[in-house]
Design a protein around this motif. Structure first.
Motif, PDB file in Angstrom:
ATOM      1  N   ASP A  90       0.807  -1.210   0.000  1.00 50.76           N
ATOM      2  CA  ASP A  90       0.000   0.000   0.000  1.00 50.76           C
ATOM      3  C   ASP A  90       0.846   1.268   0.000  1.00 50.76           C
ATOM      4  OD1 ASP A  90       0.888  -0.513   2.601  1.00 50.76           O
ATOM      5  OD2 ASP A  90      -0.813   0.518   3.514  1.00 50.76           O
ATOM      6  N   ASP A  91       2.173   1.143  -0.007  1.00 46.26           N
ATOM      7  CA  ASP A  91       3.047   2.300  -0.151  1.00 46.26           C
ATOM      8  C   ASP A  91       3.120   2.702  -1.627  1.00 46.26           C
ATOM      9  OD1 ASP A  91       3.678   2.388   2.573  1.00 46.26           O
ATOM     10  OD2 ASP A  91       5.366   1.002   2.333  1.00 46.26           O
ATOM     11  N   TRP A  92       3.491   3.935  -1.866  1.00 47.06           N
ATOM     12  CA  TRP A  92       3.579   4.453  -3.225  1.00 47.06           C
ATOM     13  C   TRP A  92       5.042   4.568  -3.669  1.00 47.06           C
ATOM     14  CZ3 TRP A  92       0.378   6.357  -7.195  1.00 47.06           C
ATOM     15  CH2 TRP A  92      -0.990   6.244  -6.964  1.00 47.06           C
ATOM     16  N   PHE A  94       7.406   6.481  -6.697  1.00 47.58           N
ATOM     17  CA  PHE A  94       7.485   7.495  -7.754  1.00 47.58           C
ATOM     18  C   PHE A  94       8.810   7.311  -8.494  1.00 47.58           C
ATOM     19  CE2 PHE A  94       3.934   9.160  -5.624  1.00 47.58           C
ATOM     20  CZ  PHE A  94       3.345  10.149  -6.404  1.00 47.58           C
ATOM     21  N   PRO A 127      -1.721   3.541 -12.411  1.00 47.08           N
ATOM     22  CA  PRO A 127      -1.014   4.036 -11.225  1.00 47.08           C
ATOM     23  C   PRO A 127      -1.796   3.834  -9.927  1.00 47.08           C
ATOM     24  CG  PRO A 127      -0.855   5.623 -13.008  1.00 47.08           C
ATOM     25  CD  PRO A 127      -1.868   4.600 -13.428  1.00 47.08           C
ATOM     26  N   ARG A 131      -0.227   1.542  -7.314  1.00 44.01           N
ATOM     27  CA  ARG A 131       0.414   2.519  -6.412  1.00 44.01           C
ATOM     28  C   ARG A 131       1.845   2.815  -6.872  1.00 44.01           C
ATOM     29  NH1 ARG A 131      -1.814   3.650  -0.512  1.00 44.01           N
ATOM     30  NH2 ARG A 131      -3.986   3.798  -1.156  1.00 44.01           N
ATOM     31  N   VAL A 132       1.970   2.938  -8.189  1.00 44.54           N
ATOM     32  CA  VAL A 132       3.220   3.347  -8.819  1.00 44.54           C
ATOM     33  C   VAL A 132       2.889   4.510  -9.749  1.00 44.54           C
ATOM     34  CG1 VAL A 132       5.121   2.698 -10.326  1.00 44.54           C
ATOM     35  CG2 VAL A 132       4.190   1.024  -8.717  1.00 44.54           C
ATOM     36  N   ALA A 133       3.468   5.664  -9.499  1.00 46.68           N
ATOM     37  CA  ALA A 133       3.211   6.828 -10.339  1.00 46.68           C
ATOM     38  C   ALA A 133       3.812   6.607 -11.727  1.00 46.68           C
ATOM     39  CB  ALA A 133       3.808   8.075  -9.690  1.00 46.68           C
ATOM     40  N   ALA A 146       5.658  13.456  -5.240  1.00 46.61           N
ATOM     41  CA  ALA A 146       5.737  12.456  -4.172  1.00 46.61           C
ATOM     42  C   ALA A 146       5.374  13.068  -2.821  1.00 46.61           C
ATOM     43  CB  ALA A 146       7.137  11.856  -4.122  1.00 46.61           C
ATOM     44  N   MET A 149       1.651  13.542  -2.683  1.00 49.33           N
ATOM     45  CA  MET A 149       0.961  12.285  -2.431  1.00 49.33           C
ATOM     46  C   MET A 149       1.098  11.878  -0.972  1.00 49.33           C
ATOM     47  SD  MET A 149      -0.852   9.726  -3.355  1.00 49.33           S
ATOM     48  CE  MET A 149      -0.888   9.698  -5.152  1.00 49.33           C
ATOM     49  N   LEU A 153      -2.040  11.146   1.521  1.00 50.40           N
ATOM     50  CA  LEU A 153      -2.243   9.893   2.233  1.00 50.40           C
ATOM     51  C   LEU A 153      -2.396  10.139   3.729  1.00 50.40           C
ATOM     52  CD1 LEU A 153       0.410   7.716   0.369  1.00 50.40           C
ATOM     53  CD2 LEU A 153      -2.078   7.515   0.174  1.00 50.40           C
ATOM     54  N   VAL A 162       5.642   7.113   0.949  1.00 49.56           N
ATOM     55  CA  VAL A 162       5.959   7.342  -0.466  1.00 49.56           C
ATOM     56  C   VAL A 162       7.472   7.333  -0.635  1.00 49.56           C
ATOM     57  CG1 VAL A 162       5.788   8.962  -2.392  1.00 49.56           C
ATOM     58  CG2 VAL A 162       3.878   8.721  -0.788  1.00 49.56           C
TER      59      VAL A 162
END
Length: 365
Positions: A90-92, A94, A127, A131-133, A146, A149, A153, A162
């Motif tokens: 669930d982390d993003w 970038f 994305p 969860r990948v920009a 980033a 975002m 969040l 992120v």
């Protein structure tokens, strides 16, 4: 707490953190960072082997005309994989244009990862779902995104972190410094991960920065920082795991500089021999991060010939599937130019779309 103590808590180690020497033998572990679990190291090895094979296959596809361009990350394998392993689902993430291996390691469809470089779409994957920009080509602009975002969040009540990948050249851009300052003031849960591969295309690091290390750039903004041997997966994973935990637990942003090397040219259109000599490349190839980790794992009895063979089989399976799917011509629709420009198309876009549709129908007729 005194000012000296505050600054001390922000400073990186005087030398890059390292767990494994270039010959694959263990060194005295740094007291500030625990070793990652053995299972994570074995998974890291597998993903590095698969990622390297993907990278080689993508380079070959460029030579065959199936990709317009490809920026290899060969040599930066430990950074690519450790950055992903340190994150939760669930982390993003970038990424930059050079981080295709990281996206494959994250579990994204390899063909969708290469969509941008084939010229089909600006971003071939979803994305939000991943969860990948979108991969960012302009230097450092994704660092500001980033931070935004990370703030979004947090305001939603999520404890996700992120991570923004960036190259050493990107640290010379204003957006990078604005992002550090913004994140520090807001104490945003974001990790800035600099892969210092020694060159911004052809510009060597010494002509970009006079800082003792890029990690020291965080101190002026009040951002905790660290530098790490970027070809030592054990060290990179340990430091990034600590950085992500720091951000997740409310400690604010964290800057990590990984000292690594881009073994291949900047892209397939670059002649790296014009700005670096072969001896330099050979020295870094001798410190290949995959061979280094394999020697380390074998020495500890965690990896044997069967495990190595299994990783390479998985790599070849991915490469074969990628070749087959990339050799099929993509289906393209010119009218997709107007999709996703705005949530609600403007009158001008509708008019332009209708005009193009009319021209296409006339051409087909």
């Amino acid at each position: 707490m005194s000012l000296a103590q505050v600054v001390d808590g922000l400073l990186p180690a005087p030398v890059p953190v390292r767990f494994v020497a270039e010959d694959g033998t263990p060194v005295d572990p740094p007291p500030a960072y625990p070793a990652p679990p053995d299972g994570h190291l074995l998974e890291g090895y597998r993903r590095m082997v698969v990622g390297r094979r993907f990278d080689r296959q993508a380079t070959a596809l460029t030579k065959q005309g199936r990709l317009a361009v490809y920026p290899s990350s060969r040599g930066q394998d430990a950074c690519q994989v450790a950055g992903v392993l340190a994150l939760r689902e669930d982390d993003w993430l970038f990424p930059t244009y050079r981080d295709c291996v990281a996206l494959v390691a994250r579990g994204l469809d390899p063909v969708e990862v290469l969509t941008l470089l084939r010229g089909d779409w600006h971003c071939g994957y979803d994305p939000v779902a991943t969860r990948v920009a979108p991969q960012c080509t302009p230097l450092a602009t994704q660092t500001i995104h980033a931070v935004g975002m990370a703030e979004a969040l947090r305001r939603k009540g999520e404890d996700a972190v992120v991570m923004a990948f960036i190259g050493d050249g990107g640290t010379s851009e204003g957006d990078f410094h604005e992002a550090l300052n913004y994140a520090a003031v807001l104490r945003s849960p974001v990790v800035f991960f600099v892969q210092n591969n020694k060159y911004a295309i052809s510009v060597p690091l010494a002509r970009q920065s006079a800082a003792p290390a890029l990690a020291y750039k965080g101190v002026g903004y009040g951002v905790r920082s660290e530098q790490v041997d970027g070809n030592d997966l054990v060290a990179v994973l340990s430091v990034l795991t600590a950085a992500v935990r720091h951000a997740r637990e409310g400690g604010g942003p964290f800057l990590v500089e990984a000292h690594t090397y881009r073994m291949d040219p900047h892209t397939n259109a670059d002649d790296a021999a014009r700005y670096r000599d072969s001896e330099e490349v050979e020295r870094w190839e001798a410190a290949d991060p995959i061979a280094r980790l394999e020697t380390y794992l074998r020495g500890r009895g965690l990896l044997d010939a069967d495990g190595v063979a299994a990783a390479h089989r998985a790599a070849e399976e991915l490469a074969a599937g990628l070749r087959d799917r990339m050799n099929a011509d993509p289906r393209t629709d010119p009218l997709e130019l107007f999709d996703h420009v705005f949530a609600e198309p403007t009158p001008q876009l509708r008019e332009q779309r209708a005009l193009l549709a009319s021209e296409l129908n006339a051409a087909e007729g």
